[in-house]
Design a protein around this motif. Structure first.
Motif, short mmCIF file in Angstrom:
data_model
loop_
_atom_site.label_atom_id
_atom_site.label_comp_id
_atom_site.label_asym_id
_atom_site.label_seq_id
_atom_site.Cartn_x
_atom_site.Cartn_y
_atom_site.Cartn_z
N ASN A 299 59.61 76.68 46.58
CA ASN A 299 60.57 75.43 46.31
C ASN A 299 59.60 74.31 45.82
O ASN A 299 58.25 74.30 46.34
N ARG A 300 60.17 73.52 45.21
CA ARG A 300 59.35 72.35 44.76
C ARG A 300 60.42 71.08 44.31
O ARG A 300 61.54 71.39 43.82
N ASP A 301 59.79 70.12 44.42
CA ASP A 301 60.68 68.82 43.87
C ASP A 301 59.84 68.31 42.68
O ASP A 301 60.42 68.02 41.57
N ASP A 302 58.67 68.26 42.70
CA ASP A 302 57.87 67.78 41.77
C ASP A 302 56.30 68.43 41.64
O ASP A 302 55.61 68.44 42.55
N ILE A 303 56.19 69.26 40.60
CA ILE A 303 55.00 70.02 40.25
C ILE A 303 53.72 69.35 40.69
O ILE A 303 52.86 69.66 41.13
N ARG A 304 53.74 68.02 40.00
CA ARG A 304 52.69 67.25 39.99
C ARG A 304 52.17 66.80 41.45
O ARG A 304 50.96 66.65 41.75
N GLU A 305 53.07 67.01 42.61
CA GLU A 305 52.49 66.61 43.89
C GLU A 305 52.17 67.89 44.80
O GLU A 305 51.84 67.83 45.94
#
Length: 712
Positions: A299-305
């Motif tokens: 699961n992810r919201d923002d790959i950068r985080e």
């Protein structure tokens, strides 16, 4: 600690340290540490608790207090059923950290778990550890209590190391990221200590454990994991195959959602090799025309985080989609819940799709069982557990995970042949319930455990002949050579401190020297008589000025001790010469070590393991090689003594200056490394949160540490 078997049934202690473990809605795929192992141990605990022969199950894991994760993980106890629960123990920082960063805190975890066990009505009958970090803890508990240790590796350091090298990762990079040498060393100790090693497949024994020096296949058993067939099953007629919510997520990606689905479900971890799967799909136009590819990768919201490893895999997936222009053909949904997973399998099966696991190596492959129980044919890596699963079930094809063409060809051969698809689907549904039920797993497991418990002899209990002081609630233990000794002025000041505060604390010496040598040094240097003497590198314990020997300790450490065999194995090695009789004792075999011509310590340890010798070997001051029983060491003897006196380890100041002192200083003790020319032997303790490196040398360093810790 005294272990007794209850007539009511078995009390089993399961230990699984890392990852996010709770009894409901497991966050599978959240990161590299929260995968199949976390699900396995929870299901194992629940399944065992249902068995008549089991009285109690405790699944011990790490307590986590972190706003970035659920508050569930900071509950000290979580009940799973009437006789099973999850117990969370403190270890290291409160926040959630990757398993590779947990190693410096495992001694503290072991100490805290020992305290918790001492508060229970009785000790477990069995300790069962999962993965190397828990195994490290289990070895210490088993040595302390004499309880049988059972271990399940889940994945192994040697195998992982070779796979990482195969994909081009450098040795230094592997070591920096994974602490692989520490892990492999821990795994060797686990194999030495464990009375039973449980594997999921025969391949795991023959291809992975065979790489270890302490390879004893006769104490290994294959018990495949079970699967919850009430949760994972084919589509029920008249019911939707998948929730509308998840179907709408797929429709965001797929141009023609009705096409057969090639499903991959795993953590976004480079070892899972899903980038190669995507490249195989991107390079094959026939496959693209015939089916969609759905990759459910955490699961992810923002790959950068996300952390670097996960970020790298997901970014590369998006890059490959762009390179091959796979828009409308590949779905990479951002979110899914544990409740969605059975529906996802059923939806893929209803589409006449295929489940694929292209991992570089797969220790077992729980997702393969889940997919098969849902009616999906399989394409899976030929490295590891899938060999046994597909061999037993006859429901798919094995492929070389590094061969992109081979992956594509295997998928096509099933998708283009409806008869083969039906054969594989039917075989899987029929054989999963035959080979992989939780009840069958639990019954096979308990049969092996009953054998271990019936063979175990209770620890010999000898009535103590010395009196413990009730008014002393702290202790100070020090090594002698290059620690207490070395500066006469500092030693005199230290002796004055001991005399003036004598009624406040327990004073102990822990040394590699024999008793007669220690007594001579104490008298010659006017050192106050200690309350406790731990001599001969933790193999002998004496109390009070009357020098009462602890016979119970001698009985305890005699386990598997074969000094004649040990001497015979080492006698031909160059650079080793036996120390004189004054340096030897019943439980200590000692050599002078000439670093110029002697084999490195790693080679000596490897030789001892190959000969199935379960021992502790330490090199001190660069020239003294001492070998004692596995249950003996300064640190283990110190913990035994403080337990006898009921003195907490966090009120026990321990000072040392060479390699033989290492396990005294790790864990919950107030550790001190004094400054001397041999302190580099203890430099690896710098990561431990509770080890103080003093600026002062010899007894000056001890006095400095007393002030540093506010000991009085």
């Amino acid at each position: 600690m005294v272990a007794t078997v209850s007539p009511k049934g078995l009390y089993i202690l399961l230990i699984s340290v890392h990852g996010l473990i709770r009894g409901h809605n497991l966050e599978l795929g959240r990161d590299a540490d929260t995968g199949g192992q976390t699900k396995y141990v929870v299901e194992l605990a629940k399944s065992l608790a249902r068995q008549v022969a089991v009285e109690r199950i405790d699944l011990v894991t790490r307590l986590i207090v972190d706003e970035a994760v659920s508050i569930d993980y900071k509950a000290p106890v979580e009940q799973l059923s009437a006789n099973s629960r999850i117990v969370r123990i403190k270890a290291g920082p409160e926040e959630y950290i990757p398993k590779e960063q947990l190693w410096p805190h495992m001694d503290s975890f072991a100490d805290n778990l020992c305290i918790w066990l001492s508060e229970q009505p009785r000790l477990p009958d069995i300790i069962h550890t999962h993965y190397a970090d828990a195994g490290y803890v289990g070895v210490r508990l088993a040595n302390h209590t004499g309880l049988p240790l059972v271990h399940t590796g889940h994945s192994l350091g040697h195998d992982k190391y070779s796979r990482l090298l195969a994909v081009g990762m450098g040795i230094e990079q592997i070591e920096e990221r994974y602490h692989m040498q520490a892990r492999i060393s821990a795994e060797e100790d686990i194999l030495s200590c464990a009375e039973l090693v449980i594997t999921s497949t025969r391949n795991e024994i023959e291809s992975q454990y065979e790489l270890y020096d302490y390879y004893t296949p006769e104490k290994m058993a294959v018990i495949p994991p079970g699967i919850n067939l009430e949760q994972f099953h084919p589509v029920i007629q008249g019911q939707p195959a998948i929730s509308q919510a998840f179907q709408s997520k797929l429709s965001l990606f797929l141009r023609d959602p009705a096409k057969p689905m090639i499903l991959a479900l795993s953590r976004p971890d480079e070892r899972k090799n899903i980038v190669s799967l995507l490249e195989a799909f991107g390079q094959n136009k026939s496959l693209q025309k015939l089916a969609n590819l759905v990759i459910v990768a955490g699961n992810r919201d923002d790959i950068r985080e996300l952390n670097d490893g996960v970020q790298s895999v997901l970014t590369e997936l998006l890059w490959v989609i762009d390179v091959y222009e796979l828009y409308g053909l590949v779905a990479l949904p951002k979110h899914h819940s544990a409740e969605d997973v059975p529906d996802i399998y059923r939806y893929a099966a209803a589409s006449k799709g295929v489940f694929v696991n292209p991992a570089l190596t797969e220790p077992f492959g729980l997702t393969l069982l889940e997919a098969a129980a849902s009616g999906l044919p399989l394409v899976a890596t030929e490295n590891g557990g899938p060999v046994d699963i597909i061999g037993n079930c006859g429901n798919g094809l094995l492929v070389d995970p590094l061969g992109r063409e081979a992956i594509a060809d295997a998928l096509l051969s099933i998708l283009q042949n409806p008869a083969r698809w039906q054969e594989f689907s039917s075989n899987g549904l029929r054989n999963i319930s035959r080979f992989y039920s939780w009840d069958a797993h639990a019954q096979s497991y308990l049969a092996l455990l009953q054998t271990l418990v019936s063979k175990r002899k209770p620890l010999t209990q000898v009535t103590s002949t010395h009196q413990f002081s009730t008014y002393r609630n702290r202790a100070l233990f020090t090594a002698i050579d290059n620690t207490l000794l070395g500066d006469p002025e500092a030693l005199e000041q230290f002796a004055n401190v001991v005399r003036s505060n004598r009624r406040q604390f327990l004073f102990g010496i822990a040394t590699g020297r024999r008793l007669d040598s220690v007594l001579t040094i104490l008298k010659r240097n006017s050192i106050p008589t200690p309350d406790v003497l731990i001599t001969s590198l933790g193999t002998e314990i004496y109390y009070t000025s009357e020098l009462v020997a602890d016979i119970a300790w001698s009985h305890h450490i005699d386990h598997s001790w074969t000094p004649l065999v040990l001497r015979r194995v080492l006698e031909s090695l160059p650079g080793l010469s036996p120390q004189p009789k004054s340096g030897q004792s019943r439980f200590k075999v000692s050599y002078f070590y000439d670093a110029q011509i002697a084999p490195p310590m790693d080679e000596i340890l490897g030789l001892l393991r190959q000969q199935e010798l379960s021992v502790n070997a330490t090199l001190s001051f660069g020239q003294y090689l001492d070998i004692v029983p596995a249950r003996a060491s300064k640190g283990q003897a110190l913990r035994y003594v403080t337990n006898q006196y009921n003195i907490p380890l966090d009120r026990t100041l321990v000072t040392g200056g060479s390699g033989g002192d290492a396990d005294m200083l790790r864990g919950n003790t107030l550790g001190v490394v004094v400054s001397n020319r041999h302190q580099e032997e203890l430099s690896n303790l710098s990561e431990n949160e509770q080890v103080y490196f003093a600026n002062g040398a010899h007894a000056w360093g001890i006095l400095e540490a007393i002030n540093h810790y506010g000991f009085f």
